[in-house]
Design a protein around this motif. Structure first.
Motif, mmCIF file in Angstrom:
data_model
loop_
_atom_site.group_PDB
_atom_site.id
_atom_site.type_symbol
_atom_site.label_atom_id
_atom_site.label_comp_id
_atom_site.label_asym_id
_atom_site.label_seq_id
_atom_site.Cartn_x
_atom_site.Cartn_y
_atom_site.Cartn_z
ATOM 1 N N LEU B 78 -30.283 86.904 96.214
ATOM 2 C CA LEU B 78 -31.392 87.359 95.362
ATOM 3 C C LEU B 78 -31.305 86.693 93.987
ATOM 4 O O LEU B 78 -32.322 86.300 93.411
ATOM 5 C CB LEU B 78 -31.364 88.882 95.226
ATOM 6 C CG LEU B 78 -31.573 89.661 96.533
ATOM 7 C CD1 LEU B 78 -31.492 91.162 96.270
ATOM 8 C CD2 LEU B 78 -32.911 89.289 97.176
ATOM 9 N N ALA B 79 -30.091 86.572 93.468
ATOM 10 C CA ALA B 79 -29.922 85.908 92.174
ATOM 11 C C ALA B 79 -30.339 84.444 92.274
ATOM 12 O O ALA B 79 -31.033 83.918 91.383
ATOM 13 C CB ALA B 79 -28.467 86.023 91.703
ATOM 14 N N LEU B 80 -29.951 83.781 93.361
ATOM 15 C CA LEU B 80 -30.294 82.361 93.485
ATOM 16 C C LEU B 80 -31.812 82.152 93.602
ATOM 17 O O LEU B 80 -32.342 81.133 93.154
ATOM 18 C CB LEU B 80 -29.588 81.711 94.677
ATOM 19 C CG LEU B 80 -29.548 80.173 94.618
ATOM 20 C CD1 LEU B 80 -28.561 79.694 93.561
ATOM 21 C CD2 LEU B 80 -29.207 79.560 95.963
ATOM 22 N N ALA B 81 -32.501 83.121 94.184
ATOM 23 C CA ALA B 81 -33.965 83.026 94.254
ATOM 24 C C ALA B 81 -34.576 83.042 92.844
ATOM 25 O O ALA B 81 -35.670 82.525 92.627
ATOM 26 C CB ALA B 81 -34.526 84.163 95.095
ATOM 27 N N CYS B 82 -33.858 83.625 91.879
ATOM 28 C CA CYS B 82 -34.324 83.708 90.480
ATOM 29 C C CYS B 82 -33.748 82.583 89.621
ATOM 30 O O CYS B 82 -33.956 82.575 88.403
ATOM 31 C CB CYS B 82 -33.895 85.034 89.863
ATOM 32 S SG CYS B 82 -34.405 86.490 90.776
ATOM 33 N N ALA B 83 -33.022 81.643 90.208
ATOM 34 C CA ALA B 83 -32.175 80.722 89.442
ATOM 35 C C ALA B 83 -32.814 79.367 89.185
ATOM 36 O O ALA B 83 -33.641 78.886 89.960
ATOM 37 C CB ALA B 83 -30.871 80.497 90.208
ATOM 38 N N SER B 84 -32.413 78.743 88.057
ATOM 39 C CA SER B 84 -32.541 77.297 87.853
ATOM 40 C C SER B 84 -31.105 76.814 87.715
ATOM 41 O O SER B 84 -30.532 76.818 86.631
ATOM 42 C CB SER B 84 -33.335 76.990 86.588
ATOM 43 O OG SER B 84 -34.657 77.444 86.700
ATOM 44 N N HIS B 85 -30.530 76.430 88.824
ATOM 45 C CA HIS B 85 -29.085 76.214 88.857
ATOM 46 C C HIS B 85 -28.723 74.746 88.650
ATOM 47 O O HIS B 85 -29.583 73.863 88.645
ATOM 48 C CB HIS B 85 -28.503 76.768 90.158
ATOM 49 C CG HIS B 85 -28.991 76.071 91.385
ATOM 50 N ND1 HIS B 85 -28.563 74.817 91.735
ATOM 51 C CD2 HIS B 85 -29.876 76.443 92.342
ATOM 52 C CE1 HIS B 85 -29.153 74.451 92.854
ATOM 53 N NE2 HIS B 85 -29.968 75.419 93.240
ATOM 54 N N GLN B 86 -27.447 74.516 88.485
ATOM 55 C CA GLN B 86 -26.943 73.194 88.125
ATOM 56 C C GLN B 86 -26.439 72.406 89.336
ATOM 57 O O GLN B 86 -25.795 71.371 89.174
ATOM 58 C CB GLN B 86 -25.820 73.337 87.094
ATOM 59 C CG GLN B 86 -26.262 74.001 85.800
ATOM 60 C CD GLN B 86 -27.110 73.058 84.958
ATOM 61 O OE1 GLN B 86 -26.649 72.006 84.537
ATOM 62 N NE2 GLN B 86 -28.369 73.417 84.734
#
Lengths: 345, 345
Positions: B78-86
């Motif tokens: 769920l967090a990754l669905a909200c993420a702009s990750h590196q």
């Protein structure tokens, strides 16, 4: 709102879906070597740090003090002394060679270390299992030049980055002479590569480069040095920056009629030798992309240049990760005048 | 000068050698879930693209439509669905797992490919001899969420990025409901990861996140979904962004009382559940650094938070490549009020 911005002007806009997404403001000035202002917009008088835009001026003593001749520095070495490069193998090789000519190596560099700014070069270096070193620093050529100048003039290069070292004293005098503005403790900051950067008006920066463009007002020795540096920059545009970089692409297309040099925090200069003009730009927010866009517009307009590369940078397409165009970065019409292309290219 | 900028306000300044080097202007607004404006400065009404700041709102249907439960998505998903990750290995692993739960793999992603934004992760990947793929795209988690939502609701995920696909229609409806502003062809642009981004006023973005913060005005199902997403973001700050990133550092220190999400082109939101507030910021020139600085200031002031991390981002030291402090990035006092620290930290 402050005076600073109230007097600034639109340089470039990001357009997405037909709507303005972001805007960059700043100042720009075009001068001739007599000190006449050909064009000015925004606050061009408040002193600001020129950062790496002065590198070609900092390289003048390499020639006037005899270091270039003593070490028989090739044009690529002179170009690298003026460069903010991407740490690609070609840049590292030239910096290594410059130091070797003085009997030194990368241990003499005091610029600090970072990984190559070119991401492909950085990944390629990592793939070899090696680490980045000071030769990859974007300013390593300028610093190698300082080492050459130190050794050629019989100075110990140790601590050459400090304002009180004879090398930095020479730099301050040179910049003061060429730009016509005092360089001392009162206007001194520290650049990212550890040497001083002195705040001067944008007009003084443009005047300095109008003189660099023509030799006018420099005296015979510096005028000859400027001519040799212009030739070196024109001969080696890749060395000045690197793959896909604005300075490289512009000079590959338009040198020796047009030379450019970016600086950190959105400063940019352009040199138009045939027109006898120097151009200086500051994007107030530090945005390099807008300084590039503004430079393309002013080169087209005041250089009388017409090229696909300039048109591209005046209206640069923005693509998504699938390669589809979703917007553009567009020069302000106040800068480009009727030279703004009809569509992004 | 245009109306747009005349009405904007100073957000942050770069100081070098005791002198202002660069300035960022923009707008910011703090709202509660009733629609009351607690604080506003600059142009907060002209519609603008919120870019990745809406990711937590785009994740609401994952819960309300049953996809999260059907695939038993863990909090990290769920967090990754909200993420702009590196694009670090942890992010890639979670995205891979999300797709696997639907029986799919990275071939289902339509976000495009780029190398990890974290330069160390990028070099480490290169050192293995592998190439980047769509899992490394900073938006891969959001896209994996779209695939989960498609599969859970019996839709073919193919072309889920297109505005006419049922998934994007669901996104437009969700955003319109939560922000109170129409989302249709008239205000649609295309984001860097190929899905639509709809231009809305900064006030609507802040209101949407005040509702996300509290559940007020969302209805029971969306309110519960917002609560679960807040918990997921709080539990996995590293997944939301990654090493050394603003969102990660802020949430590691201050979640669940403070949640933040950056967006491209200088947009930023913050969520203060205990205060019932949503914050939205646009740095007009697109500068992410200034949006971060402004967010730290408004979180300190309106969240009543006092932490070393916030102080650091309100007065961030600028170091040269030798590690010496040569300046700072400082929040405007108009934003920070008396919460501006006395010295850079």
């Amino acid at each position: 709102m402050t005076e600073h911005t109230r007097s600034d002007t639109l340089l470039a806009e990001v357009i997405r879906g037909g709507r303005v997404e972001s805007r960059h403001y700043g100042a720009a000035v075009v001068m001739d070597a007599s000190g006449k202002t050909v064009f000015a917009t925004g606050d061009v008088e408040t002193p600001l740090y020129p950062r790496s835009t002065v590198k070609a001026l900092l390289a003048l003593p390499l020639l006037t003090e005899g270091a270039a001749d003593k070490y028989a520095l090739p044009q690529e070495a002179l170009a690298l002394a003026c460069a903010s490069h991407q740490g690609e193998p070609e840049h590292v090789a030239v910096a290594t060679d410059m130091l070797a000519r003085t009997g030194r190596d990368l241990g003499a560099l005091e610029c600090g270390t970072h990984w190559p700014l070119d991401t492909r070069a950085s990944r390629a270096l990592a793939a070899t299992g090696e680490q980045a070193n000071a030769l990859h620093n974007c300013c390593s050529g300028k610093h190698a030049g300082f080492v050459c100048l130190s050794c050629a003039t019989g100075q110990d290069p140790a601590n050459y980055i400090l304002p009180e070292h004879p090398i930095m004293q020479t730099m301050a005098r040179t910049l003061a002479d060429v730009t016509g503005v005092a360089h001392n403790d009162a206007n001194r900051g520290t650049d990212g590569c550890a040497i001083p950067t002195w705040a001067i008006p944008l007009t003084a920066l443009a005047l300095g480069y109008a003189r660099f463009a023509t030799g006018t007002g420099l005296g015979a020795e510096r005028a000859l040095a400027a001519e040799r540096l212009r030739a070196a920059m024109s001969a080696a545009p890749f060395i000045i920056a690197g793959t896909d970089q604005f300075d490289t692409l512009i000079m590959q297309d338009l040198a020796p009629r047009v030379l450019t040099k970016m600086g950190a925090e959105g400063v940019m200069i352009a040199v138009l030798p045939e027109k006898g003009l120097g151009i200086a730009i500051k994007c107030r927010d530090g945005g390099v992309r807008a300084a590039e866009t503004a430079a393309a517009a002013l080169i087209a307009r005041f250089g009388g240049e017409d090229s696909p590369v300039l048109n591209h940078f005046m209206r640069r397409p923005l693509k998504n990760w699938n390669g589809l165009v979703v917007g553009e970065l567009r020069a302000a019409r106040e800068l480009a005048g009727d030279r703004l292309p009809d569509a992004a290219s």
